[in-house]
Write an enzyme that holds these catalytic residues in place. Structure first.
Site, mmCIF file in Angstrom:
data_model
loop_
_atom_site.group_PDB
_atom_site.id
_atom_site.type_symbol
_atom_site.label_atom_id
_atom_site.label_comp_id
_atom_site.label_asym_id
_atom_site.label_seq_id
_atom_site.Cartn_x
_atom_site.Cartn_y
_atom_site.Cartn_z
ATOM 1 N N SER A 1 0.784 -1.260 0.151
ATOM 2 C CA SER A 1 0.027 -0.036 0.026
ATOM 3 C C SER A 1 0.983 1.157 -0.124
ATOM 4 O O SER A 1 1.807 1.433 -0.959
ATOM 5 C CB SER A 1 -0.880 -0.139 1.215
ATOM 6 O OG SER A 1 -1.974 0.916 0.945
ATOM 7 N N ASP B 1 -15.967 -19.521 -10.152
ATOM 8 C CA ASP B 1 -15.485 -19.922 -8.559
ATOM 9 C C ASP B 1 -15.784 -18.341 -7.830
ATOM 10 O O ASP B 1 -14.986 -18.437 -6.683
ATOM 11 C CB ASP B 1 -14.187 -20.486 -8.626
ATOM 12 C CG ASP B 1 -13.197 -19.329 -9.126
ATOM 13 O OD1 ASP B 1 -13.546 -18.347 -9.698
ATOM 14 O OD2 ASP B 1 -12.246 -19.725 -8.963
ATOM 15 N N ASP C 1 -12.265 -16.713 -16.855
ATOM 16 C CA ASP C 1 -11.211 -17.556 -16.824
ATOM 17 C C ASP C 1 -11.266 -19.009 -16.831
ATOM 18 O O ASP C 1 -10.490 -19.723 -16.251
ATOM 19 C CB ASP C 1 -10.593 -16.979 -15.413
ATOM 20 C CG ASP C 1 -11.534 -17.203 -14.214
ATOM 21 O OD1 ASP C 1 -12.300 -18.013 -14.354
ATOM 22 O OD2 ASP C 1 -11.451 -16.387 -13.208
ATOM 23 N N ILE D 1 -14.295 -15.945 -8.209
ATOM 24 C CA ILE D 1 -12.795 -15.070 -8.644
ATOM 25 C C ILE D 1 -12.498 -14.984 -9.851
ATOM 26 O O ILE D 1 -12.555 -15.436 -10.567
ATOM 27 C CB ILE D 1 -11.913 -16.032 -7.956
ATOM 28 C CG1 ILE D 1 -11.988 -16.280 -6.514
ATOM 29 C CG2 ILE D 1 -10.519 -15.177 -7.934
ATOM 30 C CD1 ILE D 1 -10.876 -17.639 -5.860
ATOM 31 N N HIS E 1 -6.878 -5.833 -0.185
ATOM 32 C CA HIS E 1 -6.024 -4.786 -0.052
ATOM 33 C C HIS E 1 -4.744 -5.181 0.742
ATOM 34 O O HIS E 1 -4.944 -5.419 1.930
ATOM 35 C CB HIS E 1 -6.506 -3.618 0.439
ATOM 36 C CG HIS E 1 -5.494 -2.543 0.431
ATOM 37 N ND1 HIS E 1 -5.053 -2.154 -0.662
ATOM 38 C CD2 HIS E 1 -4.859 -1.865 1.240
ATOM 39 C CE1 HIS E 1 -3.975 -1.046 -0.330
ATOM 40 N NE2 HIS E 1 -4.132 -0.793 0.870
ATOM 41 N N ASP F 1 -17.182 -13.772 -14.331
ATOM 42 C CA ASP F 1 -16.535 -14.889 -13.645
ATOM 43 C C ASP F 1 -15.998 -15.923 -14.515
ATOM 44 O O ASP F 1 -14.855 -16.592 -14.373
ATOM 45 C CB ASP F 1 -17.227 -15.303 -12.552
ATOM 46 C CG ASP F 1 -16.406 -16.252 -11.295
ATOM 47 O OD1 ASP F 1 -15.418 -16.538 -11.712
ATOM 48 O OD2 ASP F 1 -17.112 -16.759 -10.482
ATOM 49 N N ASP G 1 -8.584 -5.813 -4.901
ATOM 50 C CA ASP G 1 -8.272 -4.474 -3.885
ATOM 51 C C ASP G 1 -9.499 -3.623 -4.013
ATOM 52 O O ASP G 1 -9.997 -3.162 -4.986
ATOM 53 C CB ASP G 1 -6.919 -4.010 -4.454
ATOM 54 C CG ASP G 1 -6.120 -3.080 -3.559
ATOM 55 O OD1 ASP G 1 -7.036 -2.285 -2.799
ATOM 56 O OD2 ASP G 1 -5.020 -2.927 -3.430
#
Ligand SMILES: *[C@@H]1O[C@H](CO)[C@@H](O)[C@H](O)[C@H]1NC(C)=O
Ligand SMILES: *[C@@H]1O[C@H](CO)[C@@H](O)[C@H](O)[C@H]1NC(C)=O
Ligand SMILES: *[C@@H]1O[C@H](CO)[C@@H](O)[C@H](O)[C@H]1NC(C)=O
Ligand SMILES: *[C@@H]1O[C@H](CO)[C@@H](O)[C@H](O)[C@H]1NC(C)=O
Ligand SMILES: *[C@@H]1O[C@H](CO)[C@@H](O)[C@H](O)[C@H]1NC(C)=O
Ligand SMILES: *[C@@H]1O[C@H](CO)[C@@H](O)[C@H](O)[C@H]1NC(C)=O
Length: 535
Positions: free
Chosen positions: A193, A270, A266, A272, A447, A263, A407
């Site tokens: 950060s 999932d 990829d 993610i 983050h 989603d 993030d």
């Protein structure tokens, strides 16, 4: 002081990190003597204390730093703790600590800071010292999490930009020499950060400070980031504005719609999103139809416009990009940081105490002219956007950076933007950048840590799965610098409920930019073998 050295395996079974370890004999006495002999210019010793392994130090007694949220810190190995004040000008200075392990690997490490604080990161000091690094950490020039200390004092701003970190490195390396009777062999940095920005600043401006820099989610392009962070309040407003999208149900709906749209790109659904750069979210899909009376499961056209703006790059009046959009995927937390909770405090403090010297500056009036004023001011080049890393490269330095792809404070789109900027500035393709600069996108990490993805990569003490360099970015950096073993992928671990005692949920190898992660076996997406890094 007397020492004996012997070769031993730093970590059991890890020949890659074999190192001659130096052990301080009678460290307690040596530590006591150090305090008496430390005359270094501008350095005032607050105290020196010997801490046996397992000591639980209280951080509430001698400190006036309640906003840092300190309570205590357990020290995992024997060390000598030196607490100092170092003057950086007649009206500024840093609080600095050096933690000097009795069993020393010959490695030096500096930690970084966070936000616009003001807080020594004790957990990072304990983490690195516990791994045998002689470790320093400073308060970045002021105490606590507020930016008030910047008000009418550009010396404090200078400390925050880079002087605190560099001063800590210079003083810290000198103390190492005096305590161990030998200079450090290799020098490292670990931060995320604002700590990530500090690491990039060192790479850009102090190319000899570190041999290896691990810098996560960097707050680089700093004033532009600060302006972008300020923009959300003007996009969404507050509770009674028609643009406002209240926390809770509607943001859950938006998040789900983003997953619906992106989603599967990829190769697997999932929850993610591996590569948010590919996700061009279309909020119009949530537009309420005409005649709607119940607005809890759709968005008005005014709200759709606001959401679209949040997910669109932020442009200046000159038509140039100020800062990229928020990457899609982080909304369930970003709603509480940026979208529903009023002005972003770090931005407010920066504009009040640095840009305008006006404690009454009103965040509701923020516009692109303010962004320009902040960028034009750019005190001490806090932007940290120099794309020429030639000096660092020539010095043999290595930079490992990572960015959580969920993030919710610093858009993950900004890290590939900087990487590409370096590539163009230096005229180097990735195959050449690989020699000294590698960037990993950590899917589903928030983050600097946490999140739905495989986020434990050894970036902090709380995010360690194993000390195998493949699973641990700090030890991978050591392995890269000392043995030439550069990271190809970074392996992350996701524990069930983020609780290691409940076992591993899944492990995933994260790809080096510009490669992206793709699932070739959706039925077994929890297995790392089901994923491959593709162009
Ligand atoms: C350290 O001390 C604090 C109180 O000062 C306590 O809350 C905490 O649990 C202690 N930690 C350990 C690991 O004993
Ligand atoms: C920060 O706090 C430390 C510890 O209480 C103190 O020694 C130092 O003077 C403070 N620094 C500033 C700038 O107030
Ligand atoms: C210490 O904390 C008190 C209460 O929060 C505050 O009023 C005071 O200014 C602080 N002192 C320093 C030196 O930071
Ligand atoms: C330091 O290393 C020695 C030799 O390997 C070991 O016996 C000792 O336990 C270590 N001490 C600490 C505090 O880690
Ligand atoms: C919204 O409007 C209500 C009723 O007029 C008022 O009580 C409340 O304070 C307003 N809230 C905000 C955040 O302005
Ligand atoms: C509005 O829609 C939500 C979700 O679809 C539903 O739970 C709620 O009962 C509805 N409210 C009214 C007043 O019909």
């Amino acid at each position: 002081m007397k020492f004996f050295s012997k070769c031993l395996l730093f970590f059991h079974g890890l020949t890659a990190l074999t190192v001659a370890q130096q052990i301080v004999t009678d460290a307690k006495a040596a530590c006591g003597k150090l305090g008496a002999s430390l005359a270094i210019e501008n350095v005032h010793i607050n105290f020196v204390q010997y801490l046996p392994a397992g000591t639980n130090i209280s951080l509430t007694q001698n400190y006036n730093l309640s906003s840092c949220g300190y309570v205590s810190q357990v020290v995992s190995n024997d060390l000598c703790r030196v607490a100092m004040y170092v003057a950086t000008s007649y009206r500024s200075g840093i609080t600095l600590e050096a933690w000097l392990p009795t069993n020393w690997t010959g490695r030096f490490l500096s930690t970084g800071n966070g936000g616009i604080g003001g807080c020594i990161q004790y957990a990072d000091l304990a983490y690195a010292a516990g791994l045998g690094f002689a470790t320093v950490g400073a308060n970045n020039g002021h105490n606590g999490t507020s930016g008030y200390a910047f008000y009418r004092n550009m010396d404090v701003v200078h400390d925050f930009v880079d002087r605190s970190l560099h001063t800590g490195v210079v003083v810290g390396k000198e103390i190492v020499k005096r305590y161990y009777g030998a200079a450090h062999k290799k020098s490292y940095y670990l931060g995320c950060s604002t700590g990530g920005r500090q690491g990039f600043k060192a790479v850009q401006s102090y190319p000899n400070d570190f041999d290896g820099v691990v810098a996560g989610a960097p707050a680089i392009d700093f004033t532009d980031l600060t302006s972008w962070s300020a923009s959300f309040y003007t996009i969404f407003g507050s509770a009674n504005d028609s643009t406002f999208v209240p926390a809770g149900e509607l943001w859950a709906l938006i998040h789900q719609e983003i997953l619906n749209q992106c989603d599967s790109m990829d190769g697997v659904v999932d929850d993610i999103i591996e590569d948010p750069l590919m996700c061009q979210f279309r909020p119009e899909a949530l537009q309420c139809p005409p005649g709607t009376t119940n607005f809890t499961s759709c968005l008005t056209n005014v709200q759709v416009s606001a959401v679209r703006e949040a997910f669109t790059d932020f442009y200046g009046l000159d038509g140039k990009i100020i800062y990229p959009r928020m990457q899609p995927g982080s909304e369930l937390i970003a709603e509480d940081i940026y979208y529903t909770t009023g002005p972003f405090p770090y931005s407010v403090d920066w504009f009040r105490y640095v840009v305008y010297n006006n404690p009454n500056w009103n965040a509701a009036t923020f516009n692109r002219l303010d962004a320009k004023a902040a960028a034009d001011q750019n005190p001490f080049n806090i932007q940290t956007w120099n794309g020429d890393l030639s000096d660092f490269r020539a010095a043999g330095g290595k930079l490992l950076t990572y960015h959580g792809q969920a993030d919710y404070i610093i858009s993950s789109d900004n890290s590939p933007r900087y990487y590409d900027h370096v590539s163009r500035t230096m005229g180097l393709p990735s195959s050449d950048l690989d020699e000294f600069y590698r960037f990993f996108r950590i899917s589903g990490m928030g983050h600097c840590g946490g999140g739905v993805g495989a986020h434990a990569i050894g970036q902090t003490e709380a995010e360690v799965s194993t000390l195998d360099p493949q699973n641990n970015v700090l030890l991978r950096m050591v392995d890269w610098v000392e043995n030439g073993n550069a990271p190809v992928t970074v392996t992350g671990t996701k524990y069930i409920n983020d609780d290691p005692s409940q076992g591993v949920s899944f492990v995933r190898n994260h790809c080096k930019y510009p490669l992206r992660n793709f699932c070739t076996d959706g039925a077994n997406y929890k297995s790392p073998e089901s994923w491959t890094c593709i162009e």
